[in-house]
Write an enzyme that holds these catalytic residues in place. Structure first.
Site, mmCIF file in Angstrom:
data_model
loop_
_atom_site.group_PDB
_atom_site.id
_atom_site.type_symbol
_atom_site.label_atom_id
_atom_site.label_comp_id
_atom_site.label_asym_id
_atom_site.label_seq_id
_atom_site.Cartn_x
_atom_site.Cartn_y
_atom_site.Cartn_z
ATOM 1 N N GLU A 151 -4.450 1.852 -8.163
ATOM 2 C CA GLU A 151 -3.924 2.823 -7.186
ATOM 3 C C GLU A 151 -3.386 4.087 -7.846
ATOM 4 O OE1 GLU A 151 -0.004 2.783 -5.703
ATOM 5 O OE2 GLU A 151 0.341 0.694 -6.233
ATOM 6 N N ASP A 194 11.491 -0.666 9.238
ATOM 7 C CA ASP A 194 10.728 -0.165 8.091
ATOM 8 C C ASP A 194 9.998 -1.317 7.413
ATOM 9 O OD1 ASP A 194 9.648 1.056 5.919
ATOM 10 O OD2 ASP A 194 11.503 2.025 5.243
ATOM 11 N N LYS A 199 9.769 -6.080 -5.344
ATOM 12 C CA LYS A 199 11.117 -5.759 -5.829
ATOM 13 C C LYS A 199 12.158 -6.138 -4.789
ATOM 14 C CE LYS A 199 10.285 -1.671 -8.561
ATOM 15 N NZ LYS A 199 8.917 -1.237 -8.275
ATOM 16 N N SER A 232 6.370 -1.981 5.369
ATOM 17 C CA SER A 232 5.259 -1.258 4.738
ATOM 18 C C SER A 232 3.928 -1.590 5.387
ATOM 19 C CB SER A 232 5.191 -1.604 3.260
ATOM 20 O OG SER A 232 4.062 -0.984 2.676
ATOM 21 N N ALA A 233 3.101 -0.564 5.513
ATOM 22 C CA ALA A 233 1.730 -0.756 6.013
ATOM 23 C C ALA A 233 0.919 -1.644 5.056
ATOM 24 C CB ALA A 233 1.043 0.592 6.192
ATOM 25 N N ASP A 234 1.415 -1.817 3.823
ATOM 26 C CA ASP A 234 0.693 -2.681 2.865
ATOM 27 C C ASP A 234 0.508 -4.095 3.425
ATOM 28 O OD1 ASP A 234 0.881 -0.518 1.160
ATOM 29 O OD2 ASP A 234 2.258 -1.481 -0.262
ATOM 30 N N VAL A 275 -0.980 1.022 -1.915
ATOM 31 C CA VAL A 275 -1.707 -0.250 -1.892
ATOM 32 C C VAL A 275 -2.630 -0.284 -0.670
ATOM 33 C CG1 VAL A 275 -1.437 -2.751 -1.578
ATOM 34 C CG2 VAL A 275 -0.020 -1.529 -3.252
ATOM 35 N N LYS A 334 1.707 11.328 -0.430
ATOM 36 C CA LYS A 334 1.579 9.873 -0.504
ATOM 37 C C LYS A 334 0.768 9.449 0.717
ATOM 38 C CE LYS A 334 4.614 5.878 0.032
ATOM 39 N NZ LYS A 334 6.033 5.484 0.202
#
Ligand code: PSU
Ligand code: MN
Length: 306
Positions: free
Chosen positions: A27, A141, A162, A143-145, A109, A89
């Site tokens: 990435e 919130d 993390k 992540s779209a990952d 990602v 981003k």
């Protein structure tokens, strides 16, 4: 995914894919937003050479001038690293507008998985994935990952997540969406800077051939989604949990106090953690990416035999 005329696979990548040889996607948000210059460029180039040494062709992915690039030149990597945060981003929601306007984007990602899949690449190595943020029960919130892992058939090799995230909720979300979480040589989810988190993974697999067999079965079954391989940071590069957890708590508190939100949250937290640990976390981050590139290349090589 159907062929599309926005995609530019580098000749070496296109040829390897056509011949069924191993390829590993990498990435570019980690280059532009995840690490400072010039370490970001040095790391990205070294990761490519590690992939080669382990028998696969590297394909660093980004959006340049509205083109979806699978495989970058060293000059293009230098360009993304130097431009840093001035490169957008790019997550799933950004792709169409960036392509239409002919702009640049550093792929997360999510978008790296999408473009890898368009280019016929099955294995992708990175550092950490996005997940469910702490406090997501009010901020939403997430992540779209995680959503991408549930719908795009690419294996993502990472060092876990993390604890800037809520790891328990991240695992719950992945379970709901049917994403298998595999520990490489461990029953415990690694927490990026540390080898342990206190949370169990779904399965432990101990060899690249074993990872390849599991992913091959997923493809043969026609399952829509990907597979998350979590590879613990090498012991000698891992950080003391007290040190890193203190820095993470402080970073999360500062983000809250400053009202940081949306796509800025993750880059803000990554940069703060790095500052608060005096750069030690950057060294660990670099080493774990190398470690993941090695495993991904070896797994891609095994997958190419099946
Ligand atoms: N976590 C890390 N390092 C990173 C990222 C996440 O430890 O570089 C980057 C990846 O590109 C990931 C993205 O896909 O941040 C997730 O951003 P968000 O949380 O805004 O979805
Ligand atoms: Mn987010």
């Amino acid at each position: 995914m159907p062929y599309n005329h926005y995609l530019d696979a580098a000749p070496e990548v296109a040829q390897a894919v056509a011949e069924g040889r191993p390829v590993v996607a990498l990435e570019s948000t980690i280059i532009s937003h995840g690490m400072p210059y010039p370490q970001n460029v040095e790391t990205a180039l070294k990761v490519e050479s590690i992939v080669r040494e382990n028998g696969a062709v590297p394909a660093t992915i980004a959006i340049l001038g509205g083109r979806l690039k699978a495989g970058l030149t060293p000059e293009e990597i230098e360009y993304l690293g130097k431009k840093g945060h001035d490169v957008a981003k790019a997550s799933r929601r950004d792709l169409a507008v960036l392509c239409a306007r002919g702009e640049d984007g550093a792929t997360t990602v999510t978008t790296t998985m999408m473009i890898a899949h368009m280019a016929g690449i099955q294995v992708f190595a990175t550092g950490g994935i996005g997940g469910v943020h702490r406090g997501a029960e009010t901020t939403m919130d997430i992540s779209a990952d995680l959503e991408e892992l549930s719908q795009t058939p690419v294996m993502v090799v990472c060092a876990g997540a993390k604890s800037i995230l809520d790891l328990g909720l991240t695992l719950e979300y992945l379970e709901t969406h049917g994403v298998p979480v595999i520990g490489y040589g461990t029953r415990e989810l690694p927490a990026f800077y540390t080898r342990k988190s206190g949370f169990a993974v779904d399965y432990e697999i101990d060899t690249p051939a074993g990872l390849a067999a599991a992913f091959h079965a997923s493809l043969e079954l026609g399952l829509r989604g990907g597979m998350l391989v979590t590879n613990p940071i090498p012991e000698e590069s891992s950080m003391a949990p007290e040190v890193i957890n203190k820095a993470i708590d402080e970073a999360v508190a500062q983000a809250q106090a400053q009202g940081i939100h949306g796509k800025e949250t993750t880059p803000f937290l990554l940069a703060k953690v790095k500052d608060l640990t005096g750069g030690d976390s950057l060294d660990s981050n670099i080493q774990l990416v190398f470690n993941n590139a090695r495993l991904a290349a070896q797994t891609a090589a095994e997958l190419a035999k099946l």
